[in-house]
Write a protein that holds these residues in place. Structure first.
Motif, PDB file in Angstrom:
ATOM      1  N   TYR A  26      41.076  38.491  20.944  1.00 56.21           N
ATOM      2  CA  TYR A  26      40.039  38.669  21.735  1.00 56.21           C
ATOM      3  C   TYR A  26      39.144  39.903  21.909  1.00 56.21           C
ATOM      4  N   GLY A  27      38.657  39.801  21.552  1.00 59.41           N
ATOM      5  CA  GLY A  27      37.898  41.981  22.023  1.00 59.41           C
ATOM      6  C   GLY A  27      36.553  41.688  22.643  1.00 59.41           C
ATOM      7  N   CYS A  28      36.699  41.918  23.873  1.00 58.00           N
ATOM      8  CA  CYS A  28      36.049  41.994  25.034  1.00 58.00           C
ATOM      9  C   CYS A  28      35.968  43.447  25.345  1.00 58.00           C
ATOM     10  N   ALA A  29      34.562  43.808  25.564  1.00 58.66           N
ATOM     11  CA  ALA A  29      34.439  44.678  25.590  1.00 58.66           C
ATOM     12  C   ALA A  29      33.660  45.103  27.453  1.00 58.66           C
ATOM     13  N   THR A  30      34.125  45.932  28.128  1.00 57.38           N
ATOM     14  CA  THR A  30      34.999  46.180  29.724  1.00 57.38           C
ATOM     15  C   THR A  30      34.704  47.178  30.639  1.00 57.38           C
ATOM     16  N   THR A  31      35.647  47.077  31.731  1.00 55.87           N
ATOM     17  CA  THR A  31      34.724  48.389  32.402  1.00 55.87           C
ATOM     18  C   THR A  31      36.208  49.482  32.495  1.00 55.87           C
ATOM     19  N   ASN A  32      36.049  51.013  33.467  1.00 54.19           N
ATOM     20  CA  ASN A  32      36.622  51.680  32.894  1.00 54.19           C
ATOM     21  C   ASN A  32      37.480  51.085  34.086  1.00 54.19           C
ATOM     22  N   TYR A  33      36.962  50.623  35.478  1.00 57.47           N
ATOM     23  CA  TYR A  33      38.026  49.165  36.451  1.00 57.47           C
ATOM     24  C   TYR A  33      39.285  48.559  35.317  1.00 57.47           C
ATOM     25  N   THR A  34      38.635  47.341  34.926  1.00 60.26           N
ATOM     26  CA  THR A  34      39.508  46.504  34.283  1.00 60.26           C
ATOM     27  C   THR A  34      40.713  46.794  33.402  1.00 60.26           C
ATOM     28  N   TYR A  49      32.755  36.845  30.236  1.00 59.57           N
ATOM     29  CA  TYR A  49      30.878  36.307  29.913  1.00 59.57           C
ATOM     30  C   TYR A  49      30.489  36.699  28.833  1.00 59.57           C
ATOM     31  N   LEU A  50      30.051  35.389  27.611  1.00 60.33           N
ATOM     32  CA  LEU A  50      29.308  36.054  26.125  1.00 60.33           C
ATOM     33  C   LEU A  50      27.893  36.172  26.210  1.00 60.33           C
ATOM     34  N   TYR A  60      32.691  39.931  27.464  1.00 56.75           N
ATOM     35  CA  TYR A  60      32.790  41.307  27.965  1.00 56.75           C
ATOM     36  C   TYR A  60      33.710  40.407  29.047  1.00 56.75           C
ATOM     37  N   GLY A  61      34.885  40.752  29.505  1.00 57.56           N
ATOM     38  CA  GLY A  61      35.711  40.581  30.214  1.00 57.56           C
ATOM     39  C   GLY A  61      36.128  41.590  31.619  1.00 57.56           C
ATOM     40  N   PHE A  62      36.357  40.997  32.187  1.00 58.80           N
ATOM     41  CA  PHE A  62      36.711  41.719  33.679  1.00 58.80           C
ATOM     42  C   PHE A  62      37.704  41.377  34.806  1.00 58.80           C
ATOM     43  N   ALA A  63      38.520  41.666  34.627  1.00 57.17           N
ATOM     44  CA  ALA A  63      39.795  41.533  35.829  1.00 57.17           C
ATOM     45  C   ALA A  63      39.712  40.925  36.913  1.00 57.17           C
ATOM     46  N   SER A  64      37.995  40.829  38.000  1.00 58.98           N
ATOM     47  CA  SER A  64      37.982  39.993  38.731  1.00 58.98           C
ATOM     48  C   SER A  64      36.407  39.327  39.013  1.00 58.98           C
ATOM     49  N   GLN A  65      36.594  38.581  39.810  1.00 59.94           N
ATOM     50  CA  GLN A  65      34.974  37.336  39.511  1.00 59.94           C
ATOM     51  C   GLN A  65      34.157  38.269  40.078  1.00 59.94           C
ATOM     52  N   SER A  66      34.229  39.129  40.874  1.00 54.88           N
ATOM     53  CA  SER A  66      32.994  39.683  41.854  1.00 54.88           C
ATOM     54  C   SER A  66      32.594  40.468  40.594  1.00 54.88           C
ATOM     55  N   LEU A  68      33.036  40.091  36.918  1.00 58.83           N
ATOM     56  CA  LEU A  68      31.766  39.922  36.553  1.00 58.83           C
ATOM     57  C   LEU A  68      30.258  39.195  37.197  1.00 58.83           C
ATOM     58  N   ASN A  69      30.528  38.873  38.391  1.00 55.39           N
ATOM     59  CA  ASN A  69      29.069  38.307  39.043  1.00 55.39           C
ATOM     60  C   ASN A  69      28.473  39.004  39.358  1.00 55.39           C
ATOM     61  N   SER A  70      28.832  40.748  39.080  1.00 54.02           N
ATOM     62  CA  SER A  70      28.038  42.110  39.735  1.00 54.02           C
ATOM     63  C   SER A  70      27.543  41.676  38.283  1.00 54.02           C
ATOM     64  N   PHE A  71      28.230  42.269  36.914  1.00 55.86           N
ATOM     65  CA  PHE A  71      27.868  41.936  36.201  1.00 55.86           C
ATOM     66  C   PHE A  71      26.732  41.118  35.471  1.00 55.86           C
ATOM     67  N   LYS A  72      26.517  39.778  35.189  1.00 53.56           N
ATOM     68  CA  LYS A  72      25.991  38.532  35.610  1.00 53.56           C
ATOM     69  C   LYS A  72      24.522  39.498  36.446  1.00 53.56           C
ATOM     70  N   MET A  73      24.963  39.974  37.693  1.00 47.67           N
ATOM     71  CA  MET A  73      23.408  39.619  38.567  1.00 47.67           C
ATOM     72  C   MET A  73      22.612  41.444  38.375  1.00 47.67           C
TER      73      MET A  73
END
Length: 198
Positions: A26-34, A49-50, A60-66, A68-73
């Protein structure tokens, strides 16, 4: 659709992580932090997040829930798409983002590539409005839970945590026992986040 992916890191690239789950990559677009948390060949769990739009189907994939929540926001702000949200989260951490919004720090947001002054102002304006509502409901519902220390720092910390998607009850529990009067705002948020991540 997908809540998280749990598997082996098969590949990483600029803003991309490929997680092998039972033989499917599964290819996930992600951040430098992740990306900094991942090592090729090791197990990883990414909260996902799809993003679906006409001809687009991106994960999109993230190492933490926070994160992911920031991304959605961020993608909830008019004019901010997933790529811009990734750019912001690649330039800052979720708690720094929350602090930037609470304190109106445009410079922290414009440090992200492709984020100009107008977009930064819109992010701060729209999310501050959301925060003001969260903050007032937090003060009303949870004054007692925070030990009645209703100073600016406790309200700002609560608002910053609300930005990250935490509920009023979670925030009240996390702030309990933290030295709200003596610690700087960033440290209060950091300690509260540590409690919630456990």
């Amino acid at each position: 659709m997908f809540y998280y992916l749990n598997g082996i890191v098969a590949e990483t690239g600029p803003n991309l992580a490929v997680i092998d789950c039972g033989g499917v990559g599964y290819g996930c677009a992600t951040t430098n932090y992740t990306l900094s948390q991942l090592k090729k060949g090791e197990k990883a769990k990414l909260y996902t997040y799809l993003h679906v739009r006409e001809d687009i189907f991106e994960l999109y994939g993230f190492a933490s829930q926070s994160e992911l929540n920031s991304f959605k926001m961020l993608i909830g702000v008019s004019g901010v798409g997933p790529k811009a949200a990734l750019a912001v989260l690649s330039a800052t951490t979720p708690n720094q983002l929350a602090l930037s919004i609470v304190t109106g720090d445009e410079k922290a947001l414009t440090a992200a590539p492709g984020i100009g002054k107008k977009i930064a102002q819109r992010i701060i304006l729209e999310l501050k409005d959301k925060l003001a509502k969260e903050q007032s409901s937090f003060t009303v519902e949870s004054g007692a839970a925070v030990g009645m220390v209703q100073n600016d720092k406790s309200a700002e910390a609560a608002a910053a945590l609300a930005v990250l998607g935490y509920t009023t009850q979670d925030i009240a529990a996390a702030l309990k026992g933290i030295d709200l009067a003596g610690l700087p705002l960033e440290e209060i948020i950091r300690q509260a986040l540590k409690k919630m991540v456990r």
